[in-house]
Design a protein around this motif. Structure first.
Motif, PDB file in Angstrom:
ATOM      1  N   PHE A 176       0.966  -1.406   0.466  1.00 55.44           N
ATOM      2  CA  PHE A 176       0.023   0.104  -0.194  1.00 55.44           C
ATOM      3  C   PHE A 176       0.952   1.207  -0.302  1.00 55.44           C
ATOM      4  CE2 PHE A 176      -1.850   3.277   2.105  1.00 55.44           C
ATOM      5  CZ  PHE A 176      -2.934   3.664   1.660  1.00 55.44           C
ATOM      6  N   VAL A 177       1.320   1.340   0.675  1.00 50.67           N
ATOM      7  CA  VAL A 177       2.942   3.017   1.018  1.00 50.67           C
ATOM      8  C   VAL A 177       3.572   2.435   0.201  1.00 50.67           C
ATOM      9  CG1 VAL A 177       4.587   3.737   2.223  1.00 50.67           C
ATOM     10  CG2 VAL A 177       2.578   2.721   3.155  1.00 50.67           C
ATOM     11  N   ALA A 178       4.321   1.452  -0.783  1.00 48.17           N
ATOM     12  CA  ALA A 178       4.943   2.317  -2.153  1.00 48.17           C
ATOM     13  C   ALA A 178       4.248   2.004  -3.144  1.00 48.17           C
ATOM     14  CB  ALA A 178       5.309   0.155  -1.829  1.00 48.17           C
ATOM     15  N   GLY A 179       2.501   1.673  -3.568  1.00 48.09           N
ATOM     16  CA  GLY A 179       2.251   2.256  -3.869  1.00 48.09           C
ATOM     17  C   GLY A 179       1.185   3.982  -4.527  1.00 48.09           C
ATOM     18  N   ARG A 180       1.777   4.315  -3.160  1.00 49.16           N
ATOM     19  CA  ARG A 180       1.279   5.821  -2.628  1.00 49.16           C
ATOM     20  C   ARG A 180       2.021   6.614  -3.858  1.00 49.16           C
ATOM     21  NH1 ARG A 180      -3.332   6.601   0.509  1.00 49.16           N
ATOM     22  NH2 ARG A 180      -2.960   8.613   0.166  1.00 49.16           N
ATOM     23  N   PRO A 181       1.559   7.669  -4.936  1.00 45.66           N
ATOM     24  CA  PRO A 181       2.737   8.030  -5.777  1.00 45.66           C
ATOM     25  C   PRO A 181       3.088   9.304  -5.661  1.00 45.66           C
ATOM     26  CG  PRO A 181      -0.152   8.502  -6.712  1.00 45.66           C
ATOM     27  CD  PRO A 181       0.198   7.346  -5.082  1.00 45.66           C
ATOM     28  N   GLU A 182       2.508   9.894  -4.550  1.00 43.82           N
ATOM     29  CA  GLU A 182       3.349  10.900  -3.946  1.00 43.82           C
ATOM     30  C   GLU A 182       4.198  10.989  -2.696  1.00 43.82           C
ATOM     31  OE1 GLU A 182      -0.332   9.801  -0.894  1.00 43.82           O
ATOM     32  OE2 GLU A 182      -0.014  10.095  -3.101  1.00 43.82           O
ATOM     33  N   VAL A 183       4.541   9.565  -2.472  1.00 49.17           N
ATOM     34  CA  VAL A 183       5.935   9.731  -2.122  1.00 49.17           C
ATOM     35  C   VAL A 183       6.445   8.507  -2.385  1.00 49.17           C
ATOM     36  CG1 VAL A 183       4.893  10.165   0.960  1.00 49.17           C
ATOM     37  CG2 VAL A 183       4.569   7.887  -0.452  1.00 49.17           C
ATOM     38  N   GLU A 184       8.065   8.765  -2.470  1.00 52.09           N
ATOM     39  CA  GLU A 184       9.109   7.781  -2.543  1.00 52.09           C
ATOM     40  C   GLU A 184       9.133   6.339  -1.761  1.00 52.09           C
ATOM     41  OE1 GLU A 184      13.218   7.192  -4.608  1.00 52.09           O
ATOM     42  OE2 GLU A 184      12.109   9.158  -5.146  1.00 52.09           O
ATOM     43  N   LEU A 185       8.989   5.003  -1.712  1.00 49.24           N
ATOM     44  CA  LEU A 185       9.712   4.500  -0.695  1.00 49.24           C
ATOM     45  C   LEU A 185      10.549   4.250  -0.001  1.00 49.24           C
ATOM     46  CD1 LEU A 185       8.555   3.219   2.001  1.00 49.24           C
ATOM     47  CD2 LEU A 185       8.138   1.394   0.702  1.00 49.24           C
ATOM     48  N   LEU A 186      12.030   4.842   0.110  1.00 50.56           N
ATOM     49  CA  LEU A 186      13.148   4.911  -0.012  1.00 50.56           C
ATOM     50  C   LEU A 186      13.636   3.486   1.065  1.00 50.56           C
ATOM     51  CD1 LEU A 186      13.787   8.437   0.933  1.00 50.56           C
ATOM     52  CD2 LEU A 186      14.342   6.727  -1.388  1.00 50.56           C
ATOM     53  N   SER A 187      12.964   2.518   2.225  1.00 47.28           N
ATOM     54  CA  SER A 187      13.566   1.432   2.785  1.00 47.28           C
ATOM     55  C   SER A 187      12.800   1.699   4.039  1.00 47.28           C
ATOM     56  CB  SER A 187      15.087   1.612   3.121  1.00 47.28           C
ATOM     57  OG  SER A 187      14.849   3.136   4.702  1.00 47.28           O
ATOM     58  N   VAL A 188      11.692   0.307   3.790  1.00 52.50           N
ATOM     59  CA  VAL A 188      11.636  -0.462   4.997  1.00 52.50           C
ATOM     60  C   VAL A 188      12.504  -1.475   5.481  1.00 52.50           C
ATOM     61  CG1 VAL A 188       9.582  -1.879   5.198  1.00 52.50           C
ATOM     62  CG2 VAL A 188       9.475  -0.213   3.114  1.00 52.50           C
ATOM     63  N   ARG A 189      12.649  -1.207   6.983  1.00 54.92           N
ATOM     64  CA  ARG A 189      12.589  -2.106   7.628  1.00 54.92           C
ATOM     65  C   ARG A 189      11.370  -2.993   8.702  1.00 54.92           C
ATOM     66  NH1 ARG A 189      16.645   0.829  12.394  1.00 54.92           N
ATOM     67  NH2 ARG A 189      14.439   1.953  12.229  1.00 54.92           N
ATOM     68  N   ARG A 190      11.734  -4.399   8.212  1.00 49.29           N
ATOM     69  CA  ARG A 190      10.514  -5.118   8.572  1.00 49.29           C
ATOM     70  C   ARG A 190      11.213  -5.948  10.075  1.00 49.29           C
ATOM     71  NH1 ARG A 190       6.557  -8.970   6.153  1.00 49.29           N
ATOM     72  NH2 ARG A 190       6.550  -7.012   4.691  1.00 49.29           N
ATOM     73  N   ARG A 191      10.371  -6.050  11.504  1.00 52.99           N
ATOM     74  CA  ARG A 191      10.647  -6.862  12.034  1.00 52.99           C
ATOM     75  C   ARG A 191       9.338  -7.489  13.196  1.00 52.99           C
ATOM     76  NH1 ARG A 191      14.080  -2.771  15.915  1.00 52.99           N
ATOM     77  NH2 ARG A 191      15.779  -2.134  14.038  1.00 52.99           N
ATOM     78  N   LEU A 192      10.230  -8.544  13.010  1.00 54.56           N
ATOM     79  CA  LEU A 192       9.163 -10.070  14.035  1.00 54.56           C
ATOM     80  C   LEU A 192       9.394 -10.265  14.843  1.00 54.56           C
ATOM     81  CD1 LEU A 192       8.213 -11.875  10.896  1.00 54.56           C
ATOM     82  CD2 LEU A 192       7.162 -10.260  11.686  1.00 54.56           C
ATOM     83  N   HIS A 193       8.364 -10.309  16.083  1.00 52.78           N
ATOM     84  CA  HIS A 193       9.216 -10.721  17.253  1.00 52.78           C
ATOM     85  C   HIS A 193       7.597 -11.854  17.711  1.00 52.78           C
ATOM     86  CE1 HIS A 193      11.528  -7.145  17.655  1.00 52.78           C
ATOM     87  NE2 HIS A 193      10.191  -6.002  16.807  1.00 52.78           N
ATOM     88  N   SER A 194       8.143 -12.931  19.461  1.00 50.59           N
ATOM     89  CA  SER A 194       7.583 -13.501  19.667  1.00 50.59           C
ATOM     90  C   SER A 194       8.180 -12.655  21.175  1.00 50.59           C
ATOM     91  CB  SER A 194       7.775 -14.410  19.149  1.00 50.59           C
ATOM     92  OG  SER A 194       9.403 -15.353  19.634  1.00 50.59           O
ATOM     93  N   ASP A 195       6.915 -13.610  21.748  1.00 53.46           N
ATOM     94  CA  ASP A 195       6.252 -13.489  23.302  1.00 53.46           C
ATOM     95  C   ASP A 195       7.651 -14.463  23.719  1.00 53.46           C
ATOM     96  OD1 ASP A 195       5.623 -16.075  22.735  1.00 53.46           O
ATOM     97  OD2 ASP A 195       3.548 -15.700  24.286  1.00 53.46           O
ATOM     98  N   GLU A 196       8.893 -15.124  23.276  1.00 52.33           N
ATOM     99  CA  GLU A 196       9.447 -15.724  23.839  1.00 52.33           C
ATOM    100  C   GLU A 196      11.046 -14.943  23.732  1.00 52.33           C
ATOM    101  OE1 GLU A 196       9.364 -20.236  21.265  1.00 52.33           O
ATOM    102  OE2 GLU A 196       7.282 -19.831  22.017  1.00 52.33           O
ATOM    103  N   ASP A 197      10.729 -14.150  22.981  1.00 46.62           N
ATOM    104  CA  ASP A 197      11.826 -13.475  22.580  1.00 46.62           C
ATOM    105  C   ASP A 197      12.150 -12.648  23.755  1.00 46.62           C
ATOM    106  OD1 ASP A 197      11.852 -13.739  20.043  1.00 46.62           O
ATOM    107  OD2 ASP A 197      11.356 -11.639  18.946  1.00 46.62           O
TER     108      ASP A 197
END
Length: 97
Positions: free
Chosen positions: A76-97
């Motif tokens: 959705f964000v990457a498809g927005r024409p009014e902004v350029e997506l420079l980078s995305v940081r993804r993190r996944l956490h579990s309750d065992e972390d």
């Protein structure tokens, strides 16, 4: 329980003031929140008018669902024409972390 986060680094197009920046970022944040039922906010670069950082978080009991929601938000964000997506940081956490 799993928590997934995304952090978007965005470059805004023809924006010349912080007021114009807000008029671009607010609708994006509101639409992400409404469309995907996630927690989302502008989290950085608030004093720069051509850059923005948006962060979002999702909580789920299933990693497949979590990944699917994060993928849709990123597209959705990457498809927005009014902004350029420079980078995305993804993190996944579990309750065992």
């Amino acid at each position: 329980m799993y928590v997934g986060t995304l952090s978007f680094d965005l470059l805004l197009g023809d924006v010349r003031s912080l007021k114009e920046k807000r008029s671009v970022i607010r609708p994006i944040v509101a639409e992400i929140q409404r469309k995907f039922s996630v927690s989302v906010a502008e989290t950085g670069d608030q004093d720069l008018y051509r850059r923005a950082e948006i962060g979002l978080a999702v909580v789920s009991g299933d990693t497949a669902h979590l990944t699917a929601v994060l993928d849709r938000c990123e597209r959705f964000v990457a498809g927005r024409p009014e902004v350029e997506l420079l980078s995305v940081r993804r993190r996944l956490h579990s309750d065992e972390d």
